[in-house]
Design an enzyme around this catalytic site. Sequence first.
Site, mmCIF file in Angstrom:
data_model
loop_
_atom_site.group_PDB
_atom_site.id
_atom_site.type_symbol
_atom_site.label_atom_id
_atom_site.label_comp_id
_atom_site.label_asym_id
_atom_site.label_seq_id
_atom_site.Cartn_x
_atom_site.Cartn_y
_atom_site.Cartn_z
ATOM 1 N N ASP A 87 0.864 -1.172 0.000
ATOM 2 C CA ASP A 87 0.000 0.000 0.000
ATOM 3 C C ASP A 87 0.905 1.228 0.000
ATOM 4 O OD1 ASP A 87 -2.193 1.582 0.058
ATOM 5 O OD2 ASP A 87 -2.814 1.100 2.102
ATOM 6 N N ASP A 122 -2.780 7.587 -3.846
ATOM 7 C CA ASP A 122 -3.987 8.328 -4.203
ATOM 8 C C ASP A 122 -4.366 9.274 -3.074
ATOM 9 O OD1 ASP A 122 -4.393 5.907 -2.756
ATOM 10 O OD2 ASP A 122 -6.544 6.082 -3.049
#
Length: 544
Positions: A87, A122
Amino acid sequence: MTFEIRERDILARIGRLKTKSGEIETPLLFPVVNPNVQPISPKRMREVFGCNALITNAYILKKRFGDKPIEKGVHNFLDFNGVVMTDSGAYQILVYGDIEATPKEIVEYQERIDADIATILDLPTGWKVSKKYAENTVRETLKRAKELFQTKTREDILWVGPIQGGRYLDLVAESAVKVGELPFQIHALGSPTEVMEHYRFDVLVDMIMTAKMNMPMKRPLHLFGAGHPFMFALAVALGCDLFDSAAYAIYARENRYMTEQGTSRLNELEYFPCACPRCSKTTPKDVLEMPQNERQTFLAEHNLYTCLTELRRIKNAIKEGRLWEHLKIRANGHPALLQALKKLKKYEDFIERHSPTTKKAGIFFFDSLDLARPEVVRHRKRMSERYAPPKKAELLILMPQIQMKPFHKSKMFKETMKLLKNKFKRQLDKIHVCFYAAPFGVIPIELDEIYPLSQHETMMPPDMETREYVANQTANYINSTSYKAILMFHDPENWNKSVLNACKKACSKKNIKFKYLKVERARSKTMLKEIEKLFNRNGRTSLD
């Protein structure tokens, strides 16, 4: 092709995802590994639990360990010889507002540590934010997604393109379309964690379905932070292929014990409701007396076993074609999940289009919630869009469903046909038999062996909503056809007057002759007399 689908049920897929470190089978849980605080070692996850994939946070690795994961490679650094997903630190942005790294730096770092599956940095939307802020997260995430393809230097890493928008479904749709136009191998639904923490699984259904309906269907969908096994079945049924969770470890630190139905506090348990290798050898009292680190490891291992076991149950359900039944069991375990299941009706057409048309097993119909099953929706649509009764048919005989299936092998049907053949042998092509049946509505006799019209089980009498549904479908069928007369076998014990009244109203509206007999008076000379009356033309019967 990176992702190969092997089995399907509802929107769920059992598939194989190819990475540079080997294949993984979906649906799959990536246990979250934090090298700083890790109650179960990655090596033990692989060797004891059979986990062939895990996820770790690239931003945390970069911030706390610097170049060490680069020098050793993330697999050696974690001592894990399976698939490693990373991640990007977006969750830390959601929690803390910002991180000390740029999107480009995070991309480069994930390449340098040799991740198998990597995620762009993001900008997560979050839960209770304004639409203006949500719009900005969608724009910024798309900008960063496009920048990836100018930044990355390797082709052997699978990249995840997150879909943002939060509870603003129009933004989720926009994000899914635009990010889906880019050559990502995997997509992920961003910002679901707070929704799940508030048990707003009905909102989660909207978010997942909006993403699925607007992203490329051939790509797997990852659900970030899907931590509890009691909601895995819902997420998988909606088409989520991949999950990650740190809940197994977080709950352990809080003395919380996972089950597939919910969570218990360790001090509230008298017995362990589990036979995993850890729970079968001790008692809650003994575990409470363990030193904190041992107790935390015990609970983390049990919780991970519970998560992995539930995913295996789900895979078996997909293989057997019984995922809906499994989902119903889980949904009835919590009001929030049941509310979410009801939301599936909103998306029944999309789900039906992408669900398999046949299965290895028949279906169980429990109650009116099952009217949203793909099989029921498909029958309704096909009867409306594709079916027409025999061209010469003038008289419709409507029979109630019976336990025997297929219906044409039942005693009722055989005896009725015997009487008709004896009396109207040469005119049988003018008589058409259909059954009214839960949950499908009208079943023409010539279709009664088609799956799943004979491959289902339901208990009678049906609930009120199901009776009304069947009544409406029967009326719709009458309105869409050109019969001249209808004879109904009325079964008040199971159907009250719902279907009877619907037929009367439809026939009156179309000026169709209508008669009914209670089911116990059918298959008799009375039936033959009623048929003769229905076909009387100026004192003569067209069946003579």
